[in-house]
Design an enzyme around this catalytic site. Structure first.
Site, mmCIF file in Angstrom:
data_model
loop_
_atom_site.group_PDB
_atom_site.id
_atom_site.type_symbol
_atom_site.label_atom_id
_atom_site.label_comp_id
_atom_site.label_asym_id
_atom_site.label_seq_id
_atom_site.Cartn_x
_atom_site.Cartn_y
_atom_site.Cartn_z
ATOM 1 N N ASP A 203 12.253 101.780 71.500
ATOM 2 C CA ASP A 203 12.608 102.534 70.301
ATOM 3 C C ASP A 203 13.885 103.347 70.526
ATOM 4 O O ASP A 203 14.153 103.792 71.642
ATOM 5 C CB ASP A 203 11.442 103.471 69.941
ATOM 6 C CG ASP A 203 11.539 103.979 68.516
ATOM 7 O OD1 ASP A 203 12.392 103.497 67.759
ATOM 8 O OD2 ASP A 203 10.754 104.879 68.167
ATOM 9 N N HIS B 179 20.903 97.635 68.450
ATOM 10 C CA HIS B 179 20.002 96.523 68.785
ATOM 11 C C HIS B 179 20.663 95.601 69.821
ATOM 12 O O HIS B 179 20.001 95.077 70.719
ATOM 13 C CB HIS B 179 19.630 95.726 67.532
ATOM 14 C CG HIS B 179 18.846 96.538 66.535
ATOM 15 N ND1 HIS B 179 17.783 97.340 66.902
ATOM 16 C CD2 HIS B 179 18.970 96.693 65.185
ATOM 17 C CE1 HIS B 179 17.292 97.942 65.827
ATOM 18 N NE2 HIS B 179 18.000 97.560 64.774
ATOM 19 N N LEU C 206 7.021 86.421 86.760
ATOM 20 C CA LEU C 206 6.837 87.397 85.673
ATOM 21 C C LEU C 206 6.760 86.718 84.300
ATOM 22 O O LEU C 206 7.557 85.827 84.004
ATOM 23 C CB LEU C 206 8.037 88.368 85.668
ATOM 24 C CG LEU C 206 8.048 89.370 84.521
ATOM 25 C CD1 LEU C 206 7.173 90.568 84.857
ATOM 26 C CD2 LEU C 206 9.461 89.827 84.183
HETATM 27 C C1 FPP Z 1 13.362 100.079 67.312
HETATM 28 O O1 FPP Z 1 14.444 100.967 67.272
HETATM 29 C C2 FPP Z 1 13.842 98.759 67.714
HETATM 30 C C3 FPP Z 1 13.628 97.598 67.064
HETATM 31 C C4 FPP Z 1 12.816 97.478 65.841
HETATM 32 C C5 FPP Z 1 14.230 96.341 67.540
HETATM 33 C C6 FPP Z 1 14.065 96.165 69.005
HETATM 34 C C7 FPP Z 1 14.851 95.014 69.458
HETATM 35 C C8 FPP Z 1 15.537 94.993 70.623
HETATM 36 C C9 FPP Z 1 15.587 96.110 71.573
HETATM 37 C C10 FPP Z 1 16.251 93.783 71.040
HETATM 38 C C11 FPP Z 1 15.246 92.746 71.381
HETATM 39 C C12 FPP Z 1 15.832 91.667 72.125
HETATM 40 C C13 FPP Z 1 15.400 90.409 72.058
HETATM 41 C C14 FPP Z 1 15.950 89.449 72.988
HETATM 42 C C15 FPP Z 1 14.414 89.956 71.073
HETATM 43 P P1 FPP Z 1 14.874 101.565 65.877
HETATM 44 O O2 FPP Z 1 15.810 100.627 65.230
HETATM 45 O O3 FPP Z 1 13.657 101.882 65.073
HETATM 46 O O4 FPP Z 1 15.599 102.875 66.324
HETATM 47 P P2 FPP Z 1 15.610 104.258 65.548
HETATM 48 O O5 FPP Z 1 14.185 104.749 65.529
HETATM 49 O O6 FPP Z 1 16.496 105.108 66.389
HETATM 50 O O7 FPP Z 1 16.148 103.992 64.185
#
Ligand code: FPP
Length: 258
Positions: free
Chosen positions: A38, A55, A149
């Site tokens: 997050d 992201h 893993l």
């Molecule tokens: C939450 O942060 C994050 C997500 C919903 C997306 C997570 C995805 C990745 C970290 C990349 C994944 C990689 C692959 C290869 C699939 P948020 O957007 O809610 O952050 P915020 O709370 O600060 O707005």
């Protein structure tokens, strides 16, 4: 090459990290670590960048985390990449997140194969774009004989839906005589969930300072140790993962006993 030397060579404090890794490996490590990644949006906002930049940076952290988890000898990591609720986000953000598996696996699959990592996915596949699903299915196929893993992506995953679907299946199986009510216990119920081939997570990590589960693995996390950090996911690094595993090693798990 996806090896130990390359993993640390850019670090000024590489010997400290290496020492920490060796120290941690002397004690039991969690078998299965679940991570709520997050804070990507806030990371981007702090830099006046679009949310998708967060992201993308977060995707790079997936690579680093996988390497270290493998190095530490963990058996599985489950990463919450997209929830069944995340479809409510703006279309451009959803479309971008759905392209990340293609980019991640397009770039790093050879490394994952070389490192003996098995790629898996849990979540509702039918709503995923074809390109997302085919990138993941290709990676699952090409790593299926690996026994290192497990890198498990929770993609279009929601725990309440998962539990409800399991209940419906149990009812069906009871009605058809495949399952007797008396046979239903926690172990049998677990086998109806998407995590049937996994042990429950020993440790849950959530970044970005939010202290909640957000519909993630509600059944499976019943006895997990929880570790929350204010660090935003794109800033999460090897030190932070080691800190979480070290904290886990200091805890005494009692599973309701004394
Ligand atoms: C939450 O942060 C994050 C997500 C919903 C997306 C997570 C995805 C990745 C970290 C990349 C994944 C990689 C692959 C290869 C699939 P948020 O957007 O809610 O952050 P915020 O709370 O600060 O707005």
């Amino acid at each position: 090459m996806f090896n130990k030397i390359r993993l640390w060579k850019n670090k000024n404090n590489s010997s400290t990290l290496r020492d920490k890794i060796e120290k941690i490996k002397k004690l039991p490590v969690p078998e299965h670590v679940a991570i709520i990644m997050d804070g990507n949006g806030r990371w981007a906002k702090k830099r006046a960048l679009p949310r998708i930049a967060g992201h993308h940076e977060g995707m790079k952290v997936v690579r680093k985390t996988t390497k270290l988890a493998n190095e530490l000898g963990l058996k599985a990591i489950t990463l919450y990449a997209f929830s069944t609720e995340n479809w409510k986000r703006p279309k451009n953000e959803v479309d971008y997140i759905m392209k990340l598996p293609d980019e991640f696996l397009g770039t790093f699959l050879p490394e994952l194969i070389e490192e003996n990592v098995q790629v898996k996915m849990m979540g509702y596949k039918s709503q995923l774009p074809v390109h997302t699903l085919s990138a993941i299915e290709k990676a699952i196929e090409e790593t299926k004989n690996n026994d290192g893993l497990v890198l498990n992506f929770a993609l279009n995953y929601g725990s309440r839906a998962e539990i409800l679907d399991a209940v419906k299946q149990v009812v069906n199986d009871c009605n058809s005589g495949k399952l007797l009510e008396d046979q239903l216990d926690e172990k049998v119920f677990s086998s109806y969930l998407m995590t049937t081939e996994f042990t429950d997570p020993d440790l849950l990590i959530r970044t970005s300072g939010e202290i909640r589960l957000s519909n993630f693995m509600l059944w499976q996390l019943a006895y997990s140790e929880l570790w929350f950090t204010d660090v935003l996911w794109p800033d999460f690094n090897e030190e932070h993962l080691l800190e979480a595993v070290e904290a886990f090693q200091k805890r005494q798990r009692r599973f309701g006993g004394v």
